[in-house]
Design an enzyme around this catalytic site. Sequence first.
Site, PDB file in Angstrom:
ATOM      1  N   ARG A 282       0.835  -1.196   0.000  1.00 23.76           N
ATOM      2  CA  ARG A 282       0.000   0.000   0.000  1.00 23.76           C
ATOM      3  C   ARG A 282       0.873   1.250   0.000  1.00 23.76           C
ATOM      4  O   ARG A 282       2.062   1.216   0.312  1.00 23.76           O
ATOM      5  CB  ARG A 282      -0.914   0.028   1.227  1.00 23.76           C
ATOM      6  CG  ARG A 282      -1.998  -1.029   1.187  1.00 23.76           C
ATOM      7  CD  ARG A 282      -3.170  -0.614   2.069  1.00 23.76           C
ATOM      8  NE  ARG A 282      -3.879   0.506   1.502  1.00 23.76           N
ATOM      9  CZ  ARG A 282      -4.317   1.549   2.212  1.00 23.76           C
ATOM     10  NH1 ARG A 282      -4.074   1.616   3.503  1.00 23.76           N
ATOM     11  NH2 ARG A 282      -4.977   2.530   1.619  1.00 23.76           N
TER      12      ARG A 282
ATOM     13  N   THR B 123     -11.522   1.439  -5.660  1.00 23.39           N
ATOM     14  CA  THR B 123     -10.810   0.205  -5.345  1.00 23.39           C
ATOM     15  C   THR B 123     -11.232  -0.884  -6.316  1.00 23.39           C
ATOM     16  O   THR B 123     -12.317  -0.839  -6.880  1.00 23.39           O
ATOM     17  CB  THR B 123     -11.130  -0.246  -3.899  1.00 23.39           C
ATOM     18  OG1 THR B 123     -10.913   0.844  -3.001  1.00 23.39           O
ATOM     19  CG2 THR B 123     -10.277  -1.426  -3.478  1.00 23.39           C
TER      20      THR B 123
ATOM     21  N   ILE C 281      -6.644   3.430  -5.753  1.00 21.67           N
ATOM     22  CA  ILE C 281      -6.088   4.787  -5.761  1.00 21.67           C
ATOM     23  C   ILE C 281      -6.927   5.672  -4.839  1.00 21.67           C
ATOM     24  O   ILE C 281      -6.845   6.883  -4.881  1.00 21.67           O
ATOM     25  CB  ILE C 281      -6.005   5.393  -7.182  1.00 21.67           C
ATOM     26  CG1 ILE C 281      -7.360   5.335  -7.892  1.00 21.67           C
ATOM     27  CG2 ILE C 281      -4.926   4.688  -8.001  1.00 21.67           C
ATOM     28  CD1 ILE C 281      -7.367   6.056  -9.246  1.00 21.67           C
ATOM     29  N   ASN C 282      -7.752   5.048  -4.018  1.00 18.10           N
ATOM     30  CA  ASN C 282      -8.618   5.647  -3.012  1.00 18.10           C
ATOM     31  C   ASN C 282      -9.912   6.155  -3.640  1.00 18.10           C
ATOM     32  O   ASN C 282     -10.723   5.356  -4.057  1.00 18.10           O
ATOM     33  CB  ASN C 282      -7.906   6.743  -2.213  1.00 18.10           C
ATOM     34  CG  ASN C 282      -8.539   6.914  -0.834  1.00 18.10           C
ATOM     35  OD1 ASN C 282      -9.103   5.973  -0.289  1.00 18.10           O
ATOM     36  ND2 ASN C 282      -8.448   8.106  -0.271  1.00 18.10           N
TER      37      ASN C 282
ATOM     38  N   ASP D  50      -6.826   8.694   3.845  1.00 19.62           N
ATOM     39  CA  ASP D  50      -7.160   7.525   4.664  1.00 19.62           C
ATOM     40  C   ASP D  50      -6.561   7.595   6.064  1.00 19.62           C
ATOM     41  O   ASP D  50      -6.865   6.760   6.913  1.00 19.62           O
ATOM     42  CB  ASP D  50      -6.698   6.239   3.968  1.00 19.62           C
ATOM     43  CG  ASP D  50      -7.788   5.660   3.086  1.00 19.62           C
ATOM     44  OD1 ASP D  50      -8.813   6.340   2.909  1.00 19.62           O
ATOM     45  OD2 ASP D  50      -7.608   4.550   2.570  1.00 19.62           O
TER      46      ASP D  50
ATOM     47  N   SER E  52      -6.862   0.705   6.293  1.00 17.13           N
ATOM     48  CA  SER E  52      -7.569   0.261   5.095  1.00 17.13           C
ATOM     49  C   SER E  52      -8.591  -0.804   5.453  1.00 17.13           C
ATOM     50  O   SER E  52      -8.458  -1.508   6.464  1.00 17.13           O
ATOM     51  CB  SER E  52      -6.573  -0.316   4.081  1.00 17.13           C
ATOM     52  OG  SER E  52      -7.248  -0.922   2.991  1.00 17.13           O
ATOM     53  N   SER E  53      -9.627  -0.930   4.610  1.00 17.08           N
ATOM     54  CA  SER E  53     -10.625  -1.985   4.784  1.00 17.08           C
ATOM     55  C   SER E  53     -10.408  -3.153   3.817  1.00 17.08           C
ATOM     56  O   SER E  53     -11.229  -4.067   3.752  1.00 17.08           O
ATOM     57  CB  SER E  53     -12.035  -1.413   4.573  1.00 17.08           C
ATOM     58  OG  SER E  53     -12.343  -0.448   5.552  1.00 17.08           O
TER      59      SER E  53
ATOM     60  N   GLY F   8     -14.630   0.709  -0.191  1.00 18.83           N
ATOM     61  CA  GLY F   8     -14.332   1.479   1.005  1.00 18.83           C
ATOM     62  C   GLY F   8     -14.592   0.720   2.286  1.00 18.83           C
ATOM     63  O   GLY F   8     -14.286  -0.467   2.417  1.00 18.83           O
TER      64      GLY F   8
END
Length: 479
Positions: free
Chosen positions: A108, A295, A314-315, A336, A360-361, A384
């Site tokens: 990441r 995502t 890339i969010n 994030d 992160s999830s 997300g």
Amino acid sequence: MMGCLTCKRCCVAIVIVIVVILIVTISLKYSRRPSDKCYTKAAVAADAGTCSEIGRDILKRKGSAVDAAIAALLCVSLVNAQSVGIGGGVVFTIYNASTGKVETINARETAPMGASENMFGKDPQNAKPGLFIGTPGLLRGYELAHKRHGRLKWKELFEPSIKLALDGFQVGRALALAINETSDKILNNAALCFLRFSSDNETFHFDYNFSSSSVSTTENKILTYHRMIEAFRFANVQKTKLGDPVINKNVTEIVKRMTSESLADGIRNKIKDDFKQTSYYEQEDRDGVPEDHGTSHLSVLAEDGSAVAITSSINNYFGSGVMSRSGIIFNDQMRDFIDPELTSGHGKNNLIKPGKRPLSSMCPTIILDKHSKQVKMVVGGAGGTNITTSVAQVILNYLFFGYDLQKAVKEPRVQITMNETGIEKNFDKSITDGLMLKNHIIYPNISFQYLSVVQAIVREEDKVCAESDHRNYGYPAGY
């Protein structure tokens, strides 16, 4: 000024062309979706059908599961550029059938070495987009995974996507909808106007003995969803305590406690079958988890029994909106981190520090059969903060409730905030009514931007079955 106006007109024209193309071709696109999603040897499930086919072709050329995953995700970076790309990061979960070992590669994005907790100043919402870019890790992750597990030459993994980029490709509905969702961002960004379009592992123990009988009647299904939603909320509170274990040394102990049976027992005792809780926090828990949307996940099960679950991001859609001269769209993963200036609360383990990875999830998951030790399921998702709960629902649907894989993925899902429960279109109204009687606050018809997308592959005796989530209009491929 004229150049900017021309750019905006160009972007508007592009969006109009995309809509027209979609209206004309959508029925043809669905008629081409393969109806038989079970195969004899191997499969790839990406959120774009063309990319599933590229991964499958790599496997047929005797490439490894990792080779197929990299080649397929490079393709996704093109056709779903709103969600993933080499300007972002990636997490691999890899099962090597020859050794029986599982490993995770976390590549990441990290905070730049000049980053600090107060880097966004007093007005973070108006900070320059470039400040939100984390140092990309995706290519380094690909390199390490290929070095350990690759069979084909490095350049061979890029060739299908290079050809696709040179030949051009039809914009898919997922990309078109993302463009529509973020049209203001695109129209006001000269870099994005020049985009050219053409025709940490979590385990929770919930000992409710879930089975097909748990969803066999309306009454049972209401109780099952109630328990599931409540468990998800308690689990989400625990998730907010996490952070980068390299920087925050206490995270290892936090994870140990999170995965203990004693914590699971404690949560289960707090869940009341008759009503929704009013609070899910322990006294010290008031942290939050930032939302994101851009995502992508894909799953691979190779002929030799090896598997890869890989999630990349890339969010937010189109990341930071900053694009290099070579066409790389950079992430905005710095969002994030929970910065005191960005949110009402902040988690002490997720504050900005140089070289740190944000919370992160992502949960790329491989499940092994406890008897044969063969891969039973490869699954993961995008969406997300709802990734973990969406993946959990698909796993429950398939492994516990007895749904076939297509129904397990397609079944309308719940998506939760701490006090509200979102339901997808066509969710069973009798279940919704039953949940409301238990004091659940329901909001219907979750918008496209907030839908979670799950890709899954399962082994069923002598077959390999795969499903790409219809919510992102992809399809799997195999042989």
